[in-house]
Design a protein around this motif. Structure first.
Motif, PDB file in Angstrom:
ATOM      1  N   ARG A 138       0.840  -1.208   0.000  1.00 31.67           N
ATOM      2  CA  ARG A 138       0.000   0.000   0.000  1.00 31.67           C
ATOM      3  C   ARG A 138       0.874   1.257   0.000  1.00 31.67           C
ATOM      4  O   ARG A 138       0.685   2.154  -0.815  1.00 31.67           O
ATOM      5  CB  ARG A 138      -0.888  -0.054   1.252  1.00 31.67           C
TER       6      ARG A 138
ATOM      7  N   ARG B 161      -5.297   8.817   8.607  1.00 28.65           N
ATOM      8  CA  ARG B 161      -3.886   8.939   8.245  1.00 28.65           C
ATOM      9  C   ARG B 161      -3.719   9.420   6.806  1.00 28.65           C
ATOM     10  O   ARG B 161      -2.906  10.268   6.494  1.00 28.65           O
ATOM     11  CB  ARG B 161      -3.175   7.599   8.409  1.00 28.65           C
TER      12      ARG B 161
ATOM     13  N   ARG C 250      -7.964 -10.362   4.671  1.00 25.96           N
ATOM     14  CA  ARG C 250      -7.473  -9.088   5.192  1.00 25.96           C
ATOM     15  C   ARG C 250      -8.570  -8.044   5.377  1.00 25.96           C
ATOM     16  O   ARG C 250      -9.700  -8.270   4.990  1.00 25.96           O
ATOM     17  CB  ARG C 250      -6.346  -8.567   4.295  1.00 25.96           C
ATOM     18  N   ASP C 251      -8.172  -6.911   5.979  1.00 23.34           N
ATOM     19  CA  ASP C 251      -9.201  -5.960   6.414  1.00 23.34           C
ATOM     20  C   ASP C 251      -9.799  -5.099   5.305  1.00 23.34           C
ATOM     21  O   ASP C 251     -11.005  -5.104   5.091  1.00 23.34           O
ATOM     22  CB  ASP C 251      -8.681  -5.082   7.558  1.00 23.34           C
TER      23      ASP C 251
ATOM     24  N   ASP D 133     -13.583  -9.608  12.820  1.00 21.43           N
ATOM     25  CA  ASP D 133     -12.530  -8.960  13.593  1.00 21.43           C
ATOM     26  C   ASP D 133     -12.932  -7.513  13.896  1.00 21.43           C
ATOM     27  O   ASP D 133     -12.666  -6.591  13.120  1.00 21.43           O
ATOM     28  CB  ASP D 133     -11.212  -8.985  12.791  1.00 21.43           C
TER      29      ASP D 133
ATOM     30  N   ARG E  30      -8.326   4.686  11.614  1.00 20.39           N
ATOM     31  CA  ARG E  30      -6.899   5.053  11.601  1.00 20.39           C
ATOM     32  C   ARG E  30      -6.410   5.303  10.169  1.00 20.39           C
ATOM     33  O   ARG E  30      -5.793   6.322   9.878  1.00 20.39           O
ATOM     34  CB  ARG E  30      -6.090   3.930  12.246  1.00 20.39           C
TER      35      ARG E  30
HETATM   36  N1  CTP Z   1      -4.540  -7.009   8.901  1.00 18.49           N
HETATM   37  C1  CTP Z   1      -5.884  -7.321   8.829  1.00 18.49           C
HETATM   38  N2  CTP Z   1      -6.701  -7.187   9.900  1.00 18.49           N
HETATM   39  C2  CTP Z   1      -6.197  -6.754  11.096  1.00 18.49           C
HETATM   40  C3  CTP Z   1      -4.834  -6.446  11.206  1.00 18.49           C
HETATM   41  C4  CTP Z   1      -4.026  -6.560  10.083  1.00 18.49           C
HETATM   42  O1  CTP Z   1      -6.332  -7.690   7.768  1.00 18.49           O
HETATM   43  N3  CTP Z   1      -6.999  -6.646  12.152  1.00 18.49           N
HETATM   44  C5  CTP Z   1      -3.669  -7.199   7.691  1.00 18.49           C
HETATM   45  C6  CTP Z   1      -3.692  -6.054   6.705  1.00 18.49           C
HETATM   46  O2  CTP Z   1      -3.528  -6.609   5.417  1.00 18.49           O
HETATM   47  C7  CTP Z   1      -2.480  -5.247   7.052  1.00 18.49           C
HETATM   48  C8  CTP Z   1      -1.495  -6.315   7.477  1.00 18.49           C
HETATM   49  O3  CTP Z   1      -2.313  -7.313   8.096  1.00 18.49           O
HETATM   50  O4  CTP Z   1      -2.001  -4.521   5.942  1.00 18.49           O
HETATM   51  C9  CTP Z   1      -0.428  -5.838   8.449  1.00 18.49           C
HETATM   52  O5  CTP Z   1      -1.018  -5.263   9.585  1.00 18.49           O
HETATM   53  P1  CTP Z   1      -0.372  -4.068  10.386  1.00 18.49           P
HETATM   54  O6  CTP Z   1       1.090  -4.214  10.438  1.00 18.49           O
HETATM   55  O7  CTP Z   1      -1.136  -3.878  11.641  1.00 18.49           O
HETATM   56  O8  CTP Z   1      -0.789  -2.828   9.522  1.00 18.49           O
HETATM   57  P2  CTP Z   1      -0.176  -2.136   8.239  1.00 18.49           P
HETATM   58  O9  CTP Z   1      -1.191  -2.242   7.171  1.00 18.49           O
HETATM   59  O10 CTP Z   1       1.202  -2.564   7.930  1.00 18.49           O
HETATM   60  O11 CTP Z   1      -0.232  -0.622   8.694  1.00 18.49           O
HETATM   61  P3  CTP Z   1       0.785   0.290   9.495  1.00 18.49           P
HETATM   62  O12 CTP Z   1       1.298   1.193   8.442  1.00 18.49           O
HETATM   63  O13 CTP Z   1      -0.072   0.994  10.481  1.00 18.49           O
HETATM   64  O14 CTP Z   1       1.812  -0.596  10.115  1.00 18.49           O
END
Ligand code: CTP
Length: 871
Positions: A484, A626, A568-569, A613, A622
């Motif tokens: 991303r 952001r 994923r989310d 989740d 967030r």
């Molecule tokens: N993820 C998810 N659901 C969650 C937590 C995480 O699907 N509850 C997946 C997402 O694909 C996310 C990845 O796991 O991109 C990594 O999670 P995390 O490191 O928490 O977030 P990042 O997307 O890397 O964001 P950040 O820049 O805040 O680290």
């Protein structure tokens, strides 16, 4: 009078065709519309013989009885001469090598031949009619053919072009002169533009075809853009390429294709231009660069594709059930059919679709005997048997449904599910070496972006990871936030890797290769590789997560990358790119995350995302805040529903704590907290918690105080937990007992709880003391603040409405806190003082004296302490 003309922005083929046409229509006037390409202008200014060419502004069109058009047959391209078209009594003759289209000017005579250059068609007629030509005419005509055929190398070149060049040489064409005009050097401006084009080139993989799109901006019209397009194509060897340049009010568009099923003339036609199957162009007036790009990509998606229809995708017939059948029975029917869905019929028509996933959940909550009616989805999007795979893909992803029923007339043939879609792309569109299917909907190749965005070492590391996985027979992908942020152009060096294969074995090998170490969590199939002293890479196996109960931690199983992305989310976090040798950099974006990134949208992948989740309701906010995006309306509805159902209460509090910490660690988190309050999510921290006006004001003051703290650059830098300061601000309105309850419930670390509680207990009293008007000695300030953490001190500064109190805390942080005694306990024992409680007391008094500048040197300190003992 006969008038010969051609298209605006004439190139050598256009000019040469006019000169050749004059041989067939002796006495005709040659009239050029608009401007000409630079090289053509230079050539004309040098060749006196060509002075007979006139410009449209100098010519009266009244007496024209015959219009001869060469190198185009589109009215929009011949400038003022278009006014003649359709004039009563006017005869039109056309000579052109571009294929005929419906928009062509109607002509009494229309000569078309599939040749590389229009000049070739005219030269053949001249030759056949044995008309004499001068060496200069032969040279111009040869220039025309050479230019439009890339010196007889373009795939559009025909035998006739070659024959005509041979004829023209025999008539005295000077090939040295030809070469000097063709091989012209690029100007500085053109070189800069070419660099811009190369830099911007994106490789889109559209329906399995690699398409290069390069875009740039230029202050003025680019006269010879086709030359730059040719250079770009030559440099990178693309099969299909599009070059577009935005000037003030136009977009110049050039298209090239070497593939038989990609007809760029049609594509240019969409933008009002034209050309050949393999080379075409347009000048677009009413769109900007991004609109052209978007329109182009949309068009390509729907027009260059293998033809797969809904009826080809149906894998199994779905079982059917009545609306009153119990949930458990329908679940059994689905399980027996080997599918994932059942169609629920009520009086002949489809009332809903039930998914086994939802039914399992209902059964686990004790609703196995309930009627299926309450557990099916009424969202039905039927398609026809011949609906294309791409249209189905749009429905499934955009409407967030798991399957669509397929009808032939009124008859239900079956349904296409999300898995059918993945399988379709899997088996049909892609083939990988080593007999392994990949079936992925790769849409873009990020190699050049990776090169541009990361230091060289990082790009090499990514390739190394891919090769290491290849060598073990696995596939490696970069995934999630890393992808991303790469697309957004935001720095992120936290590499997240997923492996189709044994991730732990892979981590072990990678750690060895990088001379590092690794730790792993067998249960989740994840590992972290540490290397080079300060770097780490997170590795996980690609997994399918099964949520046994809503809001519970999922059970994890190995699955292909598509499933890993599906768990994923949000769409923007559900993208991966390939690291293997074969296809390095190819982006896998099955949920159109890239489009959502461009359009600033946070979109959940499916309707149960927040049920699975609930911490994602915080994550949505967030990311929204952001990136300054917007949670799209359907996802916001899903969040509101999940909030209403209090799904968060079923989640481990520690997970919510981590999300709160993450939100409060963002830069200026007030916006995000406001949004949490708007979505009613603060209640999950504490039922009474509200974002009051004073609390919001406190957030702003914390921003200011932190900016001050960053600016003063204290010598002894303290690693600040910024989030803790903001959390203190958020909880400021709660009483001590409520804050203590939050600390306990969310299991904050002891040290963090202690800081929050010390703020609650001491801040008000201390601030009251520090706000006094009368002079305070440094030792009094020190005594008041000693023992409080930097976070608490900064929060107190933010809280205080009094400048005096703020000033005094600043003095403490910048001057007093670091003052230490030089004299030690040993020095006192050496003087014969026996250690005991009075010892501390004496040293404290001495420190006070030092703070108040009564003493300075070590000798003075010792003397002061000794006097204290004597008294
Ligand atoms: N993820 C998810 N659901 C969650 C937590 C995480 O699907 N509850 C997946 C997402 O694909 C996310 C990845 O796991 O991109 C990594 O999670 P995390 O490191 O928490 O977030 P990042 O997307 O890397 O964001 P950040 O820049 O805040 O680290």
């Amino acid at each position: 009078m006969d008038l010969i003309t051609t298209h605006a922005n004439a190139d050598f083929d256009a000019l040469a065709s006019m000169v050749a046409a004059r041989k067939l229509y002796p006495g005709a006037r040659l009239v050029l519309p608009g401007s000409q390409e630079r090289a053509v202008r230079e050539f004309m200014s040098l060749s006196e013989d060509l002075a007979k060419i006139e410009y449209e502004r100098d010519v009266s069109l009244e007496s024209v009885s015959r219009l001869i058009i060469v190198e185009t047959r589109l009215a929009g391209r011949i400038g003022r001469m278009a006014q003649l078209v359709g004039k009563k009594g006017l005869e039109v003759h056309i000579y052109d090598h571009h294929p005929r289209t419906a928009e062509d000017i109607k002509a009494e005579k229309d000569v078309y031949k599939k040749t590389g250059a229009t000049t070739t068609i005219l030269a053949e007629l001249i030759k056949k009619q044995e008309i004499k030509i001068t060496p200069l005419e032969a040279t111009i005509m040869a220039l025309g053919i050479y230019e439009d055929t890339g010196s007889l190398t373009f795939p559009t070149t025909t035998m006739l072009d070659i024959d005509m060049v041979s004829y023209l040489v025999s008539e005295g064409a000077d090939l040295n002169l030809v070469a000097s005009y063709l091989k012209r050097e690029l100007s500085d401006k053109e070189l800069k533009l070419l660099a811009q084009l190369i830099q911007s080139t994106e490789i889109h993989i559209i329906n399995s075809i690699h398409v290069a799109i390069a875009a740039a901006t230029s202050e003025e019209y680019v006269e010879d853009l086709s030359l730059l397009a040719h250079k770009l194509e030559e440099a990178e060897n693309y099969n299909v390429s599009f070059v577009m340049v935005q000037t003030k009010d136009k977009v110049q568009f050039i298209a090239r294709s070497n593939l038989p099923f990609v007809d760029v003339a049609k594509i240019a036609g969409v933008f009002g231009g034209g050309g050949h199957h393999s080379a075409a162009g347009a000048v677009i007036k009413d769109m900007n660069l991004s609109e052209v790009r978007e329109r182009l990509i949309d068009y390509l998606h729907s027009h260059i594709r293998p033809d797969i229809k809904a009826k080809d995708l149906i894998s199994a017939k779905l079982p059917e059930a009545g609306p009153d059948e119990p949930v458990r029975r329908v679940r059994d029917k689905i399980a027996a059919s080997g599918t994932e869905y059942a169609v629920i019929r009520e009086r002949g028509s489809i009332a809903g679709i039930a998914a086994i996933k939802d039914l399992e959940k209902a059964i686990s909550r004790g609703f196995g005997h309930s009627r299926i009616k309450g557990y099916m989805s009424g969202k039905i999007f039927p398609v026809k048997a011949d609906t294309s795979v791409y249209a189905i893909q749009d429905i499934i992803y955009e409407k967030g449904v798991g399957c669509v029923p397929v009808f032939e007339g009124a008859k239900l043939l079956g349904a296409v599910t999300r898995s059918d879609l993945l399988r379709a792309f899997h088996a049909r569109l892609f083939e990988e070496p080593r007999g392994k299917t990949s079936g992925r909907l790769y849409t873009l190749n990020l190699t050049s972006k990776i090169k541009r965005s990361f230091p060289k070492k990082m790009a090499e590391l990514l390739k190394f990871i891919g090769r290491t996985a290849d060598d073990m027979g696995f596939s490696a992908f970069a995934v999630g936030g890393f992808v991303r942020d790469l697309l957004l152009g935001v720095e992120n060096l936290d590499i997240d890797i997923v492996i189709e294969g044994n991730a732990i074995e892979f981590a072990k090998r990678l750690a060895k290769e990088l001379c590092g170490c690794y730790v792993h969590h067998k249960r989740f199939g994840t590992a972290t590789v540490f290397f080079g002293g300060k770097f780490k890479i997170d590795v996980a196996m690609t997994r399918t997560e099964i949520y046994e109960r809503p809001a519970a931690l999922p059970t994890v199983k190995f699955g292909p990358i598509e499933n890993d992305l599906f768990r994923r989310d949000f769409t923007i976090n559900a993208m991966a790119f390939k690291l293997s040798r074969h296809g390095f950099g190819e982006l896998l974006d099955p949920f159109k995350g890239r489009r959502d990134l461009k359009e600033g949208r946070i979109r959940a992948l499916h309707d149960l995302s927040f049920v699975d989740d609930p911490t994602r309701i915080f994550r949505a906010v967030r990311f929204e805040q952001r990136f300054d995006f917007r949670i799209e309306p359907h996802t916001e509805d899903l969040i509101k529903k999940a909030v209403g159902l209090k799904m968060v209460d079923r989640t481990q509090k520690q997970r919510i704590r981590e999300e709160m910490i993450a939100i409060l660690s963002e830069e200026k988190p007030l916006k995000a907290v406001r949004r949490l309050a708007e979505l009613n999510e603060l209640r999950f921290v504490a039922p009474a918690l509200k974002l009051t006006r004073p609390a919001a004001g406190l957030f702003d003051s914390v921003d200011e105080v932190l900016a001050w703290y960053d600016a003063v650059r204290l010598k002894r830098r303290h690693v600040l937990n910024r989030w803790l300061i903001y959390l203190g601000a958020l909880l400021d309105g709660l009483d001590t007992a409520e804050v203590q309850k939050i600390c306990d419930e969310f299991v904050f670390m002891k040290a963090d709880c202690a800081k929050l509680m010390s703020y609650k207990r001491s801040a008000d009293k201390a601030l009251l003391f520090l706000s006094r008007k009368e002079k305070l000695r440094p030792s009094q300030i020190y005594d008041c603040l000693e023992g409080l953490s930097v976070e608490v001190l900064l929060l107190m500064m933010a809280k205080s409405g009094f400048q005096t109190a703020r000033r005094r805390i600043m003095d403490y942080l910048t001057k007093y806190a670091d003052i230490k005694l030089s004299v030690r306990g040993d020095d006192l024992t050496k003087k014969g003082i026996r250690p005991g409680p009075h010892f501390r007391q004496a040293l404290k008094k001495t420190l006070h004296a030092k703070l108040d500048l009564k003493i300075k040197t070590k000798a003075e300190e010792l003397d002061f302490a000794m006097r204290h003992f004597k008294s």
